[in-house]
Design a protein around this motif. Structure first.
Motif, mmCIF file in Angstrom:
data_model
loop_
_atom_site.group_PDB
_atom_site.id
_atom_site.type_symbol
_atom_site.label_atom_id
_atom_site.label_comp_id
_atom_site.label_asym_id
_atom_site.label_seq_id
_atom_site.Cartn_x
_atom_site.Cartn_y
_atom_site.Cartn_z
ATOM 1 N N THR A 12 0.912 -1.205 0.124
ATOM 2 C CA THR A 12 -0.211 -0.214 -0.353
ATOM 3 C C THR A 12 1.115 1.433 -0.148
ATOM 4 O OG1 THR A 12 -1.903 -1.145 1.068
ATOM 5 C CG2 THR A 12 -1.786 1.533 1.463
ATOM 6 N N THR A 69 -5.253 6.151 -2.199
ATOM 7 C CA THR A 69 -4.243 5.181 -1.366
ATOM 8 C C THR A 69 -4.140 3.768 -2.886
ATOM 9 O OG1 THR A 69 -5.821 4.200 -0.546
ATOM 10 C CG2 THR A 69 -3.896 4.756 1.007
ATOM 11 N N GLN A 100 -2.523 0.165 -3.972
ATOM 12 C CA GLN A 100 -2.029 -1.054 -3.839
ATOM 13 C C GLN A 100 -1.294 -1.043 -5.052
ATOM 14 O OE1 GLN A 100 -1.766 -3.652 -1.720
ATOM 15 N NE2 GLN A 100 -3.453 -2.004 -0.516
#
Length: 107
Positions: free
Chosen positions: A3, A29, A31
């Motif tokens: 993350t 945010t 991945q």
């Protein structure tokens, strides 16, 4: 996958009315795949410089919106984006993600 956080300075003005970038705040945010960049530094006398740099691959069918002026929090460090984020396309030209390089030199 890790993350990462995207931080961006909020637009504002100084006392003379000029546009400035204010204190950064988290705007998103993702991945991502995070790969360290290997770099050889020229060591000078009485100096011990260290480059901290990562290449970040963010998969997605739409652009991430990350800007060259953003900061990225990766592995606990808030690092500036280096250059313009790049578009990652497959062989058919379809957008599959963004590639962002972040880093700084310490020492």
């Amino acid at each position: 996958m890790e993350t990462i956080e995207v931080w961006r300075g909020q637009p504002g003005t100084d006392t003379d009315g000029n546009p400035i970038q204010g204190k950064p705040s988290r705007v998103g945010t993702f991945q991502a795949l995070v790969a360290p960049v290997s770099a050889t530094d020229q060591v000078e006398e009485n100096a011990n410089p260290r480059n901290i740099e990562y290449t970040i691959h963010i998969r997605g069918s739409q652009p991430s919106g990350i800007q060259a002026s953003d900061l990225i929090k990766v592995r606990g460090l808030l690092l500036p984006v280096k250059g313009v984020p790049q578009v990652w396309s497959n062989v058919r030209g379809r957008h599959v993600g963004d590639v962002v390089t972040v880093g700084e030199r310490k020492g």
